[in-house]
Design a protein around this motif. Structure first.
Motif, PDB file in Angstrom:
ATOM      1  N   GLU A  11       0.806  -1.216   0.000  1.00 39.80           N
ATOM      2  CA  GLU A  11       0.000   0.000   0.000  1.00 39.80           C
ATOM      3  C   GLU A  11       0.841   1.268   0.000  1.00 39.80           C
ATOM      4  OE1 GLU A  11      -2.808  -0.480   3.187  1.00 39.80           O
ATOM      5  OE2 GLU A  11      -3.949  -1.994   2.073  1.00 39.80           O
ATOM      6  N   ARG A  13       3.570   1.472  -1.797  1.00 32.30           N
ATOM      7  CA  ARG A  13       3.947   1.569  -3.213  1.00 32.30           C
ATOM      8  C   ARG A  13       2.731   1.840  -4.103  1.00 32.30           C
ATOM      9  NH1 ARG A  13       5.105   2.587  -7.640  1.00 32.30           N
ATOM     10  NH2 ARG A  13       6.469   1.510  -9.076  1.00 32.30           N
ATOM     11  N   TYR A  14       1.617   1.183  -3.800  1.00 29.60           N
ATOM     12  CA  TYR A  14       0.380   1.325  -4.572  1.00 29.60           C
ATOM     13  C   TYR A  14      -0.755   1.723  -3.624  1.00 29.60           C
ATOM     14  CZ  TYR A  14       3.038  -1.348  -7.985  1.00 29.60           C
ATOM     15  OH  TYR A  14       4.005  -1.782  -8.854  1.00 29.60           O
ATOM     16  N   LYS A  44      -7.665  -3.339 -11.364  1.00 32.21           N
ATOM     17  CA  LYS A  44      -6.241  -3.041 -11.525  1.00 32.21           C
ATOM     18  C   LYS A  44      -5.515  -3.142 -10.183  1.00 32.21           C
ATOM     19  CE  LYS A  44      -3.147   0.429 -13.493  1.00 32.21           C
ATOM     20  NZ  LYS A  44      -3.078   1.726 -14.182  1.00 32.21           N
ATOM     21  N   HIS A  45      -6.134  -2.612  -9.138  1.00 31.94           N
ATOM     22  CA  HIS A  45      -5.528  -2.665  -7.802  1.00 31.94           C
ATOM     23  C   HIS A  45      -5.434  -4.112  -7.315  1.00 31.94           C
ATOM     24  CE1 HIS A  45      -4.145  -0.934  -4.072  1.00 31.94           C
ATOM     25  NE2 HIS A  45      -4.984  -1.731  -3.416  1.00 31.94           N
ATOM     26  N   ARG A  48      -2.685  -5.933  -9.128  1.00 31.17           N
ATOM     27  CA  ARG A  48      -1.370  -5.554  -8.577  1.00 31.17           C
ATOM     28  C   ARG A  48      -1.098  -6.302  -7.274  1.00 31.17           C
ATOM     29  NH1 ARG A  48      -1.645   0.976  -9.445  1.00 31.17           N
ATOM     30  NH2 ARG A  48      -0.762   0.996 -11.533  1.00 31.17           N
ATOM     31  N   TRP A  49      -2.113  -6.386  -6.413  1.00 31.88           N
ATOM     32  CA  TRP A  49      -1.964  -7.083  -5.136  1.00 31.88           C
ATOM     33  C   TRP A  49      -1.653  -8.563  -5.359  1.00 31.88           C
ATOM     34  CZ3 TRP A  49      -0.544  -7.300  -0.474  1.00 31.88           C
ATOM     35  CH2 TRP A  49      -1.023  -8.240   0.429  1.00 31.88           C
ATOM     36  N   TRP A  52       1.901  -8.810  -6.507  1.00 32.71           N
ATOM     37  CA  TRP A  52       2.790  -8.491  -5.382  1.00 32.71           C
ATOM     38  C   TRP A  52       2.935  -9.708  -4.470  1.00 32.71           C
ATOM     39  CZ3 TRP A  52       5.302  -3.843  -4.164  1.00 32.71           C
ATOM     40  CH2 TRP A  52       5.843  -3.758  -2.885  1.00 32.71           C
TER      41      TRP A  52
END
Length: 105
Positions: A11, A13-14, A44-45, A48-49, A52
Motif C-alpha cells: 500500500e 507503493r500502490y 487493476k488494484h 497488482r496485489w 505483489w
C-alpha cells in the motif's frame, strides 16, 4: 504467508484507491463505493496485489543449519566448543544473495 507484513509495503507503493477497502474477514480488497472507484480501477488494484503477493511468495531462502559442524569451533579451554556466529552470518548472507536479494547491514 502472513499478509499483515506484506500489505503495508504494498500500500505504500500502490495506495488503495478511494472506494476500495481491505476486508480482514475475507483477506482481500473489496469495492466499497462504485461512484468513487470504477470497476476497472478496482480490478487493476486487485491484480497488482495478486502479483505483489506472488512475487513475495516465490522468494524462499533455505537457511544454513545452525547445528552443522561447520559452525562449531573447539577450544582446549572450552568444554563442548562454541558457536561461530560470524561464519553463520556470512553463510546466511550468501544464501540470501544467491536468491538475487540485497542484504544491508
Amino acid at each position: 504467508m502472513d499478509t499483515k507484513n506484506m500489505r503495508p509495503q504494498f500500500e505504500e507503493r500502490y495506495p488503495v484507491p478511494e472506494g476500495v477497502a481491505w476486508n480482514s474477514d475475507s483477506q482481500r480488497y473489496v469495492l466499497t463505493h462504485l461512484k468513487i472507484c470504477t470497476v476497472s480501477q478496482y480490478e487493476k488494484h486487485v491484480e497488482r496485489w495478486m502479483c505483489w503477493r506472488a512475487s513475495r511468495e516465490a522468494v524462499v531462502v533455505q537457511m544454513p543449519d545452525r547445528t552443522s559442524e561447520a559452525y562449531c569451533e573447539e577450544f582446549d579451554d572450552v568444554e563442548g566448543g562454541s558457536f561461530n556466529e560470524a561464519a553463520y552470518i556470512r553463510d546466511v548472507r550468501k544464501v540470501i544473495e544467491a536468491q538475487g536479494l540485497k542484504v544491508v547491514a
